[in-house]
Enzyme design. Sequence first.
Site, PDB file in Angstrom:
ATOM      1  N   ASP A 111      -4.398   8.288   3.490  1.00 15.25           N
ATOM      2  CA  ASP A 111      -3.941   6.949   3.865  1.00 15.25           C
ATOM      3  C   ASP A 111      -4.673   6.507   5.135  1.00 15.25           C
ATOM      4  O   ASP A 111      -5.192   7.338   5.868  1.00 15.25           O
ATOM      5  CB  ASP A 111      -2.428   6.994   4.122  1.00 15.25           C
ATOM      6  CG  ASP A 111      -1.818   5.606   4.106  1.00 15.25           C
ATOM      7  OD1 ASP A 111      -2.548   4.642   3.792  1.00 15.25           O
ATOM      8  OD2 ASP A 111      -0.620   5.484   4.395  1.00 15.25           O
ATOM      9  N   GLU A 112      -4.714   5.226   5.398  1.00 18.10           N
ATOM     10  CA  GLU A 112      -5.394   4.677   6.575  1.00 18.10           C
ATOM     11  C   GLU A 112      -6.825   5.219   6.671  1.00 18.10           C
ATOM     12  O   GLU A 112      -7.279   5.660   7.732  1.00 18.10           O
ATOM     13  CB  GLU A 112      -4.623   4.999   7.866  1.00 18.10           C
ATOM     14  CG  GLU A 112      -3.156   4.611   7.865  1.00 18.10           C
ATOM     15  CD  GLU A 112      -2.911   3.120   7.960  1.00 18.10           C
ATOM     16  OE1 GLU A 112      -3.874   2.338   7.890  1.00 18.10           O
ATOM     17  OE2 GLU A 112      -1.735   2.725   8.067  1.00 18.10           O
TER      18      GLU A 112
ATOM     19  N   ARG B  35       1.544  -8.341  11.057  1.00 16.29           N
ATOM     20  CA  ARG B  35       2.825  -7.614  11.100  1.00 16.29           C
ATOM     21  C   ARG B  35       3.979  -8.562  10.823  1.00 16.29           C
ATOM     22  O   ARG B  35       5.075  -8.152  10.496  1.00 16.29           O
ATOM     23  CB  ARG B  35       3.083  -6.965  12.476  1.00 16.29           C
ATOM     24  CG  ARG B  35       2.114  -5.899  12.937  1.00 16.29           C
ATOM     25  CD  ARG B  35       1.861  -4.858  11.926  1.00 16.29           C
ATOM     26  NE  ARG B  35       0.650  -5.189  11.175  1.00 16.29           N
ATOM     27  CZ  ARG B  35       0.313  -4.610  10.036  1.00 16.29           C
ATOM     28  NH1 ARG B  35       1.086  -3.694   9.505  1.00 16.29           N
ATOM     29  NH2 ARG B  35      -0.782  -4.946   9.401  1.00 16.29           N
TER      30      ARG B  35
ATOM     31  N   LYS C  59       0.810  -1.201   0.000  1.00 19.67           N
ATOM     32  CA  LYS C  59       0.000   0.000   0.000  1.00 19.67           C
ATOM     33  C   LYS C  59       0.858   1.273   0.000  1.00 19.67           C
ATOM     34  O   LYS C  59       0.643   2.179  -0.811  1.00 19.67           O
ATOM     35  CB  LYS C  59      -0.880  -0.044   1.246  1.00 19.67           C
ATOM     36  CG  LYS C  59      -1.814   1.091   1.402  1.00 19.67           C
ATOM     37  CD  LYS C  59      -2.462   1.022   2.761  1.00 19.67           C
ATOM     38  CE  LYS C  59      -1.438   1.346   3.844  1.00 19.67           C
ATOM     39  NZ  LYS C  59      -2.018   1.385   5.173  1.00 19.67           N
ATOM     40  N   THR C  60       1.829   1.312   0.878  1.00 17.97           N
ATOM     41  CA  THR C  60       2.676   2.495   0.980  1.00 17.97           C
ATOM     42  C   THR C  60       3.387   2.760  -0.334  1.00 17.97           C
ATOM     43  O   THR C  60       3.507   3.895  -0.782  1.00 17.97           O
ATOM     44  CB  THR C  60       3.723   2.298   2.093  1.00 17.97           C
ATOM     45  OG1 THR C  60       3.079   1.697   3.198  1.00 17.97           O
ATOM     46  CG2 THR C  60       4.325   3.606   2.501  1.00 17.97           C
TER      47      THR C  60
ATOM     48  N   GLN D 209      -8.523  -3.480   9.207  1.00 17.14           N
ATOM     49  CA  GLN D 209      -7.532  -2.921  10.122  1.00 17.14           C
ATOM     50  C   GLN D 209      -8.051  -1.666  10.814  1.00 17.14           C
ATOM     51  O   GLN D 209      -7.276  -0.856  11.325  1.00 17.14           O
ATOM     52  CB  GLN D 209      -6.235  -2.607   9.385  1.00 17.14           C
ATOM     53  CG  GLN D 209      -5.530  -3.847   8.898  1.00 17.14           C
ATOM     54  CD  GLN D 209      -4.161  -3.543   8.335  1.00 17.14           C
ATOM     55  OE1 GLN D 209      -3.276  -3.081   9.025  1.00 17.14           O
ATOM     56  NE2 GLN D 209      -3.996  -3.793   7.051  1.00 17.14           N
TER      57      GLN D 209
END
Length: 686
Positions: free
Chosen positions: A224-225, A616, A30-31, A255
């Site tokens: 983002d997020e 993670r 994503k980043t 998330q």
Amino acid sequence: MSHGLNPEQQEAVQTLTGPMLVLAGAGSGKTRVVTFRIANLIRHGTRADRILAVTFTNKAAKEMRERITKMIGPKRRPPRGATAPPAPVIGTFHSNCVQILRRHARKLGYPERFAIYDRSDQESTAREVLRQLRVHTGMLKPAEFLSHVSRWKNAGVRFDQAHELARTDAEHVAASGYRRYQQAIKLCGAMDFDDLLLSTEQLFREFDEVRVAEAGRFDHVLVDEYQDTNQSQYAIICALAGTHRNLCVVGDDDQSIYGWRGAEVRHILSFSKDWPDAKIVRLEANYRSTTAILEVANRLIGFNKTRHDKVLKPARAGGTPPRILQFKNEVEEARGITDEIRKVLERRQHEPRDFAILFRTNEQPRVFETELRKAQIPYSLVGSQSFFDRKEVRDLLCYLRIVDNPLDEVSLLRIINVPQRGIGAKSVEALLTHAVSQAKTVWEIFSDKVFVRGLPEPAQRGIERLQLLSARCQNKLTQPEAALAGVLRELVYDLDYMAALERMYPQADEAQARQASVEEVINALAEYEADAKSPSLAGFLDDVTLAGKEFGSPKDKEQQRNAVSLMTYHSAKGLEFPFVYMVGMEEGILPHRRSLAENYDDVEEERRLCYVGVTRAQDELTLCLPLQRMKWGRPQDTFASRFLYEMTGQADNPNRRRSIDSARKQVAASTRAAAKKSAAKSSKKS
DNA sequence: CTGATTGACGTTTTT
DNA sequence: CGTCAATCAG
């Protein structure tokens, strides 16, 4: 361009106009997609500074800035004095709102130099408000009060409406306090974190010309997020992107872990309703974790009902299945994990930075700290108790805040008698009562000669010295070429603060440590001064409040670059580690007992939290369960987290409690044996 | 006004 | 077992 991207990622990067929702699963790159997209926009002719990217944390913003500079920045460092090339505006909601509000604060009745109150300032204010209402702390604690107020604020409930919504006694008290709290911080010319968003929203709603001007600064907005945006954040996004509609939001509903802060999964679940022409891209390939780990993650999140259906598709085959370890208690848990890490490190294949220990509450890491320190493994405790939370540091900053804005009551009250200058509790009380009756701040009362003369002699002199001190600093600051760090250094000298610290902390080593912190504040200010484009005291204070955690001594930074990470699931969002230990997998902790109490939705959020933890891990995941935990000095039995059963396909196991019980019996037996041994030893000795 | 002692109580996450 | 607030004696 777009080398090494899969077709979905390419679509997200190359569709440059119109609204877009990127549903990005954990570990889907994503980043990378966001940064590539920004770079692509610039390559296609968008001026960099007309792109706004909103991140969730300052750390994420910093990383994104660095990545983009690497991708599109000049190959060589521009010569000194050259004007910097335009760069995209990247920051959190809060930092962006501060920028906007600084330009228009007057319109909302705030001073241009309004202060920003962080958690600790809020608590002080809350404590004072509750004290004035003569509320016993047993009935409603400041933290609880604040959580009620915050919830109301985020739901758009004003202080005159809160009473209607209050059900319990505590809520009614909170509702009465809400008004006072809001008036108190407004009187100090301050906004709390909620206010930053709400005021911005209000500003856009009531002053369309401001909205048009601020929205006109950008042609593209990225968020983002997105799963963690709340009501006011969503309103701000709409205000900024409503005209050009070049809005790209990226997130993962699985998330979403900030529901308690007003985040609404609803926003990401129904994005296409508000933006019907939105392009939806799903990124489901996971490049981070092994298949073995993703199987567990998928199985777990499948138990949630409210979600976009999606499954993480592994790009990395095989892998070690996650382990579940049981320990006698939380000390053994810490010891066992530390031991494991030490052994892996000794083989020199991995570094401390490859490990993360994740937990639910901030009390859990304490044991781990002692064990890791004993084993001499470098670790960094992310989040809690940052440098700027240390008492002496906070006090010093309060002095700076008063110099910057004397109306900042919370700061004033904090240091009004630190170091002691004869203004005791009685005098403070008198000052406060008078201030409230006059609807003024204490600092203004200082100039009320008649009133001050009625105070005890030592208090009068203390007040005079305090006024003088502030005046001197302000005077120095107005001089051209005044170095901020220099002013602070002189302030410390004028206060004789170093000597005061020695008096306050009789132990020499503690006093020295605190004195060192003072030096570090001065250094931090000097560093800020050297880096900032147009440094100011106000700018420094803003940075500290909004991004305080990223400051710190160079020594700390160096040490933390390669250290085992200790952090909560919340702060682990967006990060990845080869080795992940999830610790304290018990009912009551994960899921937390507080979320179990009322409704089902909260358990889903706890499950998402667990999911964030699992995803993670890149190579190895270890889930840990202490069978007993010390509570109030007594060991108490624990129950294995329901998520452990869900992850291992035993959700329906009717005997799950019994199987844990049998494990516990074994442990109890070994505990008894150990106790006998030590008893025998001690009897031998005597 | 300050420093020391006693007592009550403890359920989460953060920009 | 720790933390913090309330209380008391210099």
